[in-house]
Design a protein around this motif. Structure first.
Motif, mmCIF file in Angstrom:
data_model
loop_
_atom_site.group_PDB
_atom_site.id
_atom_site.type_symbol
_atom_site.label_atom_id
_atom_site.label_comp_id
_atom_site.label_asym_id
_atom_site.label_seq_id
_atom_site.Cartn_x
_atom_site.Cartn_y
_atom_site.Cartn_z
ATOM 1 N N VAL A 188 8.824 -0.585 5.132
ATOM 2 C CA VAL A 188 8.792 0.320 3.981
ATOM 3 C C VAL A 188 9.662 -0.252 2.874
ATOM 4 C CG1 VAL A 188 9.264 2.657 3.166
ATOM 5 C CG2 VAL A 188 8.393 2.291 5.493
ATOM 6 N N LEU A 189 9.078 -0.322 1.675
ATOM 7 C CA LEU A 189 9.794 -0.841 0.508
ATOM 8 C C LEU A 189 10.402 0.262 -0.340
ATOM 9 C CD1 LEU A 189 7.226 -3.552 -0.629
ATOM 10 C CD2 LEU A 189 9.214 -3.852 0.837
ATOM 11 N N GLY A 190 9.767 1.416 -0.364
ATOM 12 C CA GLY A 190 10.261 2.496 -1.193
ATOM 13 C C GLY A 190 9.624 3.811 -0.804
ATOM 14 N N VAL A 191 10.188 4.897 -1.303
ATOM 15 C CA VAL A 191 9.696 6.243 -1.034
ATOM 16 C C VAL A 191 9.383 6.908 -2.373
ATOM 17 C CG1 VAL A 191 10.231 8.508 -0.055
ATOM 18 C CG2 VAL A 191 11.059 6.420 1.072
ATOM 19 N N VAL A 192 8.177 7.461 -2.483
ATOM 20 C CA VAL A 192 7.784 8.196 -3.681
ATOM 21 C C VAL A 192 8.057 9.674 -3.424
ATOM 22 C CG1 VAL A 192 5.926 8.756 -5.283
ATOM 23 C CG2 VAL A 192 6.026 6.485 -4.214
ATOM 24 N N ARG A 193 9.036 10.223 -4.151
ATOM 25 C CA ARG A 193 9.418 11.614 -3.969
ATOM 26 C C ARG A 193 9.356 12.329 -5.330
ATOM 27 N NH1 ARG A 193 14.697 12.602 -0.545
ATOM 28 N NH2 ARG A 193 13.172 11.965 1.050
ATOM 29 N N ASP A 194 8.556 13.387 -5.382
ATOM 30 C CA ASP A 194 8.378 14.158 -6.619
ATOM 31 C C ASP A 194 7.906 13.263 -7.766
ATOM 32 O OD1 ASP A 194 9.278 16.469 -5.336
ATOM 33 O OD2 ASP A 194 11.371 16.018 -5.810
ATOM 34 N N GLY A 195 7.020 12.326 -7.411
ATOM 35 C CA GLY A 195 6.466 11.448 -8.424
ATOM 36 C C GLY A 195 7.386 10.328 -8.871
ATOM 37 N N ARG A 196 8.529 10.160 -8.250
ATOM 38 C CA ARG A 196 9.500 9.136 -8.635
ATOM 39 C C ARG A 196 9.728 8.183 -7.474
ATOM 40 N NH1 ARG A 196 15.167 8.998 -8.442
ATOM 41 N NH2 ARG A 196 15.117 11.063 -7.478
ATOM 42 N N ALA A 201 0.838 -1.190 0.000
ATOM 43 C CA ALA A 201 0.000 0.000 0.000
ATOM 44 C C ALA A 201 0.878 1.247 0.000
ATOM 45 C CB ALA A 201 -0.940 -0.004 1.207
ATOM 46 N N GLU A 202 0.241 2.382 -0.157
ATOM 47 C CA GLU A 202 0.951 3.661 -0.183
ATOM 48 C C GLU A 202 0.256 4.619 0.775
ATOM 49 O OE1 GLU A 202 1.490 7.323 -3.343
ATOM 50 O OE2 GLU A 202 1.816 5.285 -4.091
ATOM 51 N N ARG A 203 1.020 5.364 1.513
ATOM 52 C CA ARG A 203 0.445 6.314 2.457
ATOM 53 C C ARG A 203 1.329 7.541 2.570
ATOM 54 N NH1 ARG A 203 3.019 6.625 7.359
ATOM 55 N NH2 ARG A 203 4.303 4.842 8.045
ATOM 56 N N ALA A 204 0.774 8.593 3.159
ATOM 57 C CA ALA A 204 1.545 9.819 3.382
ATOM 58 C C ALA A 204 2.431 9.665 4.614
ATOM 59 C CB ALA A 204 0.597 11.003 3.542
ATOM 60 N N VAL A 205 3.440 10.492 4.680
ATOM 61 C CA VAL A 205 4.343 10.493 5.838
ATOM 62 C C VAL A 205 3.664 11.218 6.991
ATOM 63 C CG1 VAL A 205 6.573 11.298 6.714
ATOM 64 C CG2 VAL A 205 6.387 10.408 4.379
ATOM 65 N N GLU A 206 3.672 10.598 8.174
ATOM 66 C CA GLU A 206 3.100 11.244 9.345
ATOM 67 C C GLU A 206 4.069 12.285 9.908
ATOM 68 O OE1 GLU A 206 2.025 8.221 12.083
ATOM 69 O OE2 GLU A 206 0.591 7.250 10.725
ATOM 70 N N ARG A 207 3.512 13.198 10.689
ATOM 71 C CA ARG A 207 4.305 14.329 11.173
ATOM 72 C C ARG A 207 5.506 13.880 11.998
ATOM 73 N NH1 ARG A 207 1.058 19.009 14.110
ATOM 74 N NH2 ARG A 207 0.105 18.950 12.012
ATOM 75 N N VAL A 267 13.150 10.719 5.476
ATOM 76 C CA VAL A 267 11.912 11.001 4.748
ATOM 77 C C VAL A 267 11.530 12.466 4.946
ATOM 78 C CG1 VAL A 267 11.067 8.643 4.911
ATOM 79 C CG2 VAL A 267 10.516 10.261 6.715
ATOM 80 N N GLU A 268 10.867 13.018 3.929
ATOM 81 C CA GLU A 268 10.425 14.403 3.966
ATOM 82 C C GLU A 268 8.908 14.471 4.068
ATOM 83 O OE1 GLU A 268 11.997 16.214 0.476
ATOM 84 O OE2 GLU A 268 14.104 15.855 1.029
ATOM 85 N N ALA A 269 8.405 15.649 4.397
ATOM 86 C CA ALA A 269 6.970 15.798 4.671
ATOM 87 C C ALA A 269 6.114 15.490 3.458
ATOM 88 C CB ALA A 269 6.686 17.219 5.176
ATOM 89 N N ASN A 270 6.599 15.790 2.254
ATOM 90 C CA ASN A 270 5.808 15.585 1.041
ATOM 91 C C ASN A 270 6.007 14.204 0.421
ATOM 92 O OD1 ASN A 270 4.748 18.212 1.179
ATOM 93 N ND2 ASN A 270 6.508 19.071 0.080
ATOM 94 N N ASP A 271 6.810 13.355 1.049
ATOM 95 C CA ASP A 271 7.026 12.008 0.514
ATOM 96 C C ASP A 271 5.795 11.136 0.759
ATOM 97 O OD1 ASP A 271 9.557 12.692 -0.257
ATOM 98 O OD2 ASP A 271 10.550 11.823 1.502
ATOM 99 N N ARG A 272 5.741 10.051 0.001
ATOM 100 C CA ARG A 272 4.747 9.012 0.229
ATOM 101 C C ARG A 272 5.496 7.688 0.362
ATOM 102 N NH1 ARG A 272 -0.389 10.433 -0.094
ATOM 103 N NH2 ARG A 272 -1.052 8.245 -0.268
ATOM 104 N N LEU A 273 5.024 6.850 1.269
ATOM 105 C CA LEU A 273 5.722 5.610 1.592
ATOM 106 C C LEU A 273 5.007 4.412 0.987
ATOM 107 C CD1 LEU A 273 6.478 6.252 5.377
ATOM 108 C CD2 LEU A 273 7.914 6.834 3.395
ATOM 109 N N LEU A 274 5.767 3.551 0.323
ATOM 110 C CA LEU A 274 5.269 2.255 -0.109
ATOM 111 C C LEU A 274 5.629 1.247 0.969
ATOM 112 C CD1 LEU A 274 4.583 3.356 -2.895
ATOM 113 C CD2 LEU A 274 5.728 1.365 -3.899
ATOM 114 N N TYR A 275 4.629 0.632 1.568
ATOM 115 C CA TYR A 275 4.883 -0.230 2.717
ATOM 116 C C TYR A 275 4.008 -1.483 2.633
ATOM 117 C CZ TYR A 275 0.436 1.257 4.777
ATOM 118 O OH TYR A 275 -0.892 1.495 5.012
#
Length: 355
Positions: free
Chosen positions: A321-329, A301-307, A341-349
């Protein structure tokens, strides 16, 4: 080749220019199924309501009626008159004789009589009423459909993709199936999916499916050349939609990407790899199947990074976590680029799924 493809794209928008009632049978909006007993019960109540309204009208204006013996009408007489009047029996033993009573008969009793007959023969007129209802639903759907998913092809790949989306909680009303086989569309409609009959290689068919407002488009055709043409057509009318396409041969993957596909799945190679792995480590195949099945076990699944996770390492989070989606990549875990991880990243977990 390119000239032929563009010629197909610039054809007249025959379907989208049609009025809504002309699209009945081409575009089908699902509706809740009602049991025959419930439908009959509902019609009986409507008929009794019409009869009750007629009795009330006659009883209020009973002074303007007379029977064969010139007696004033009782409530029973009013019920009797309304019954024989609405059923068009009309024995003539009770008649309106004042101008006001006759006017009420013309303006109220006659429309009620017509309405009563329509209710009684509603089964005969069901086809007409269904067409009108579908035309209204098509008009309303076309005005409001946004951010949905269009699935081209309802074969094995298309059905499996839809089952995965439904398992992830996507409402059936937000999925539109496009196919040229009416039989498979009937099967899709029985599951509550919106269906469009036609070839998705034509831009007007995709526009009818609302592809220009869709958030994602899945191309699951049986032929690779058809998938290329559908992808090219879809990208032309939906430049911002995410397009995922499936093909049989890996040699055609670059054609799909050049046509505008964001993701390309090679079904033959994927199946071949799983078959090869199954000969040595079948439990790995079992785990992969578990990850691909959304109903139970584990799922990717994919989710946003928590604060409280910002700045931390993705390898030290509570989730795997398997990967990090950063700037669409997508950047896989272990790369120095995503040590924090950064605030705008999304996590594949890996998410645990319960029934």
């Amino acid at each position: 080749m390119a000239g032929k493809l563009r010629a197909r794209l610039t054809r007249s928008e025959a379907l989208t220019d049609q009025p809504d009632f002309a699209l009945v049978g081409v575009l089908r909006i699902p509706q809740l199924q009602t049991s025959p007993a419930r439908a009959i019960y509902k019609r009986v109540l409507i008929a009794l309501g019409a009869l009750g309204a007629a009795v009330l009208i006659v009883y209020i204006d009973r002074a303007g009626y007379r029977d064969a013996q010139d007696n004033e009408l009782s409530l029973l007489d009013c019920i009797y008159y309304a019954t024989v009047s609405l059923s068009t029996t009309g024995y003539g033993d009770i008649t309106p004789f004042t101008p006001s009573a006759r006017l009420v008969n013309v303006l109220l009793i006659t429309p009620l009589r017509i309405f009563f007959l329509i209710v009684l023969v509603g089964t005969t007129l069901s086809a007409l009423t269904e067409s009108s209802r579908q035309a209204f639903k098509i008009q309303r759907w076309r005005q409001h459909v946004r951010n949905h998913t269009v699935v081209v092809g309802y074969g094995t790949k298309g059905r499996t993709a839809i089952e995965a989306m439904l398992g992830d909680g996507v409402p059936a009303s937000e999925i539109v199936v496009v196919d040229t086989d009416q039989t498979v569309l009937d099967s899709a409609a029985s599951k509550g999916l919106v269906t469009v009959f036609g070839s998705a290689t034509k831009s007007d068919v995709l526009r009818l499916a609302g592809a220009q407002n869709a958030s994602s488009i899945i191309v699951a055709t049986n032929r690779d050349d058809t998938a290329v043409l559908v992808t090219l057509t879809a990208r032309e009318i939906a430049p911002k939609a995410k397009i995922a396409a499936a093909i049989r041969e890996a040699d055609n993957a670059h054609l799909l990407r050049q046509s505008g596909a964001d993701s390309v799945v090679v079904s033959s190679e994927t199946a071949g790899r799983l078959l090869g792995i199954a000969t040595t480590t079948p439990t790995v195949v079992e785990m992969i199947e578990d990850l691909l099945t959304p109903e139970a076990g584990f799922a990717i699944a994919e989710r946003a990074v928590e604060r409280d996770e910002v700045g931390g390492s993705p390898r030290h989070l509570s989730d795997i976590v398997l990967g990090v989606v950063r700037d669409g990549r997508l950047v896989r875990v272990g790369s120095p680029e995503v040590d924090a991880v950064e605030a705008n990243d999304r996590l594949l977990y890996i998410r645990r799924v319960t029934n």
